[in-house]
Enzyme design. Structure first.
Site, PDB file in Angstrom:
ATOM      1  CE1 TYR A  40      -3.875   2.299   0.809  1.00 44.48           C
ATOM      2  CE2 TYR A  40      -2.463   3.204   2.281  1.00 44.48           C
ATOM      3  CZ  TYR A  40      -3.771   3.479   1.715  1.00 44.48           C
ATOM      4  OH  TYR A  40      -4.571   4.271   1.847  1.00 44.48           O
ATOM      5  CD  GLU A  54       7.977   1.798  -0.523  1.00 42.09           C
ATOM      6  OE1 GLU A  54       7.766   2.778  -1.437  1.00 42.09           O
ATOM      7  OE2 GLU A  54       8.933   1.801   0.146  1.00 42.09           O
TER       8      GLU A  54
HETATM    9  P1  NAD Z   1     -12.670   2.103   0.379  1.00 46.38           P
HETATM   10  O1  NAD Z   1     -11.895   0.779   0.539  1.00 46.38           O
HETATM   11  O2  NAD Z   1     -13.885   2.336   0.778  1.00 46.38           O
HETATM   12  O3  NAD Z   1     -12.536   2.505  -1.276  1.00 46.38           O
HETATM   13  C1  NAD Z   1     -11.825   2.288  -2.192  1.00 46.38           C
HETATM   14  C2  NAD Z   1     -12.647   1.713  -3.354  1.00 46.38           C
HETATM   15  O4  NAD Z   1     -11.730   1.456  -4.494  1.00 46.38           O
HETATM   16  C3  NAD Z   1     -13.666   0.683  -3.290  1.00 46.38           C
HETATM   17  O5  NAD Z   1     -14.854   1.050  -3.701  1.00 46.38           O
HETATM   18  C4  NAD Z   1     -13.107  -0.350  -4.149  1.00 46.38           C
HETATM   19  O6  NAD Z   1     -14.063  -1.421  -4.438  1.00 46.38           O
HETATM   20  C5  NAD Z   1     -12.501   0.342  -5.178  1.00 46.38           C
HETATM   21  N1  NAD Z   1     -11.204  -0.335  -5.943  1.00 46.38           N
HETATM   22  C6  NAD Z   1     -10.322  -1.141  -5.172  1.00 46.38           C
HETATM   23  N2  NAD Z   1      -9.521  -1.640  -6.179  1.00 46.38           N
HETATM   24  C7  NAD Z   1      -9.802  -1.184  -7.447  1.00 46.38           C
HETATM   25  C8  NAD Z   1      -9.710  -1.659  -8.858  1.00 46.38           C
HETATM   26  N3  NAD Z   1      -8.580  -2.474  -9.109  1.00 46.38           N
HETATM   27  N4  NAD Z   1     -10.307  -1.120  -9.843  1.00 46.38           N
HETATM   28  C9  NAD Z   1     -11.633  -0.468  -9.315  1.00 46.38           C
HETATM   29  N5  NAD Z   1     -12.038   0.001  -8.433  1.00 46.38           N
HETATM   30  C10 NAD Z   1     -10.893  -0.421  -7.228  1.00 46.38           C
HETATM   31  O7  NAD Z   1     -11.474   2.842   0.855  1.00 46.38           O
HETATM   32  P2  NAD Z   1     -11.814   4.769   1.240  1.00 46.38           P
HETATM   33  O8  NAD Z   1     -11.411   4.936   2.449  1.00 46.38           O
HETATM   34  O9  NAD Z   1     -12.965   5.162   0.593  1.00 46.38           O
HETATM   35  O10 NAD Z   1     -10.391   5.154   0.294  1.00 46.38           O
HETATM   36  C11 NAD Z   1     -10.628   5.904  -0.824  1.00 46.38           C
HETATM   37  C12 NAD Z   1      -9.207   6.362  -1.309  1.00 46.38           C
HETATM   38  O11 NAD Z   1      -8.629   7.119  -0.361  1.00 46.38           O
HETATM   39  C13 NAD Z   1      -8.069   5.197  -1.690  1.00 46.38           C
HETATM   40  O12 NAD Z   1      -7.413   5.404  -2.494  1.00 46.38           O
HETATM   41  C14 NAD Z   1      -7.298   5.161  -0.264  1.00 46.38           C
HETATM   42  O13 NAD Z   1      -5.949   4.733  -0.278  1.00 46.38           O
HETATM   43  C15 NAD Z   1      -7.433   6.756   0.139  1.00 46.38           C
HETATM   44  N6  NAD Z   1      -7.204   7.204   1.544  1.00 46.38           N
HETATM   45  C16 NAD Z   1      -8.202   7.118   2.619  1.00 46.38           C
HETATM   46  C17 NAD Z   1      -8.050   7.215   3.792  1.00 46.38           C
HETATM   47  C18 NAD Z   1      -9.167   6.928   4.707  1.00 46.38           C
HETATM   48  O14 NAD Z   1      -8.902   7.079   5.857  1.00 46.38           O
HETATM   49  N7  NAD Z   1     -10.252   6.658   4.447  1.00 46.38           N
HETATM   50  C19 NAD Z   1      -6.818   7.640   3.927  1.00 46.38           C
HETATM   51  C20 NAD Z   1      -5.761   7.707   3.240  1.00 46.38           C
HETATM   52  C21 NAD Z   1      -5.769   7.579   1.902  1.00 46.38           C
END
Ligand code: NAD
Ligand code: UDP
Length: 311
Positions: free
Chosen positions: A145, A147
């Site tokens: 994640y 990297e």
């Molecule tokens: P989440 O897991 O609810 O959402 C991620 C979404 O991406 C999901 O709907 C999943 O089905 C989709 N997904 C995963 N792999 C995929 C692929 N190969 N193709 C298409 N869709 C794909 O998580 P979240 O909390 O909503 O996070 C959203 C983004 O924000 C992520 O990139 C995460 O790294 C970033 N982020 C979130 C947080 C947090 O605290 N919520 C913190 C830092 C970064």
């Protein structure tokens, strides 16, 4: 100005809130998701709307669309989910970024990357400012994640320098709120679900490790401001709530609000679990006039209300 906006990972926790905001503002929203951790349920209320479209697609494969803006959120965010298939996590971050940057380059769209505080790893500097380069293990269980996201940032800046792609990068710190999946595995949802069921709450390690928790509405506001912010400000910029709490304090707060009978139990701390984390959000304040408005107690109450309804 109304525009056509692609949100990858749009059926996830943050993505679905972003869809809500942008659909309400009248934009044409294309929500792309492979439903790995997200689901149709998160956006089902938008399905009949003329300015909302749902596309099932895996971002590891290229896709050709015509849009004005791209929010790139596709990537599992919870440790248990991103560690389930770590190779796929790297592919999603890196190949997903390449495909979306290629699309942005072709159609001249502005593209925002949802990066993360994980690029700072287990930080040796506290609080974390954007110029801190991080302390990340390249070969640990969180590396797929951390990297993957670091490489995605590199790709964003290289496409910007090499191909003049119009980029924005936000580094999101732990964000919570309604629509986190009950089995998401992240600390806020885990603790709330257990507290509401009066089951044991599992604290990893001694619980003195800290995190800073941002309520989802504040985060979404910050992301939208960054996407539409000043032309010469591409980031990276920290978005998070600087209020810093130990995991024990979080557990105690949740037990207090829910009047739960849950007891705290301890499991070993997972490998490379950061000891402390707190965003320095001075830059976001200066450039975007942004700061979070929702305190932990208020945000937890709203989140607990949501989980109380769905459980
Ligand atoms: P989440 O897991 O609810 O959402 C991620 C979404 O991406 C999901 O709907 C999943 O089905 C989709 N997904 C995963 N792999 C995929 C692929 N190969 N193709 C298409 N869709 C794909 O998580 P979240 O909390 O909503 O996070 C959203 C983004 O924000 C992520 O990139 C995460 O790294 C970033 N982020 C979130 C947080 C947090 O605290 N919520 C913190 C830092 C970064
Ligand atoms: N954590 C915990 N119990 C849980 C889930 C998480 O004690 O049921 C701890 C975890 O070890 C970490 C903190 O809570 O120190 C935040 O974990 P989360 O997975 O939410 O986010 P991240 O570690 O990625 O910041």
């Amino acid at each position: 100005m109304k525009c056509s906006i692609l949100i990858t990972g749009g059926a996830g926790f943050l993505g679905s809130h972003l869809c809500d905001r942008l659909v309400a503002e009248g934009h044409d929203v294309l929500c792309l998701d492979n439903f790995f951790t997200g689901g149709k349920r998160n956006v089902s209320h938008l399905l009949g709307r003329p300015n909302f479209e749902l596309i099932r697609h895996d971002l590891v494969q290229p896709i050709f669309l015509e849009v004005d803006q791209i929010y790139n959120l596709a990537c599992p965010a919870s440790p248990i989910h991103y560690q389930y298939n770590p190779v796929k996590t790297v592919k999603t971050s890196v190949m997903g970024a390449i495909h979306m940057l290629g699309l942005a380059k072709r159609v001249k769209a502005r593209i925002l990357q949802a990066s993360t505080s994980e690029v700072y790893g287990d930080p040796a500097v506290h609080p974390q400012k954007e110029d801190y380069r991080g302390n990340v293990n390249t070969i640990g269980i969180r590396s797929c994640y951390d990297e993957g996201k670091r490489c995605a940032e590199t790709l964003f800046f290289d496409y910007h320098r090499q191909n003049k792609v119009d980029i924005r990068v936000v580094r999101i710190f732990n964000t919570y709120g309604p629509r986190m999946h009950p089995n998401d595995g992240r600390v806020v949802s885990n603790f709330i679900v257990k507290a509401l069921k009066n089951q044991d709450i599992t604290v990893f390690g001694d619980g003195t490790q800290t995190r800073s928790f941002c309520y989802v509405d504040d985060l979404i506001e910050g992301m939208i401001r960054m996407m539409n912010g000043p032309d010469n400000f591409i980031g990276p910029v920290n978005l998070g709530n600087p209020g810093e709490f130990s995991i024990l304090e979080l557990a105690e707060k949740i037990i207090e609000i829910t009047h739960s009978k849950s007891k705290l139990v301890h499991d070993p701390l997972p490998q490379d679990d950061p000891r402390q984390r707190q965003p320095d959000i001075t830059l976001a304040g200066e450039k975007l006039g942004w700061k979070p408005e929702t305190g932990l107690e208020e945000g937890l109450k709203k989140t607990i209300e949501y989980f109380d309804e769905i459980l």
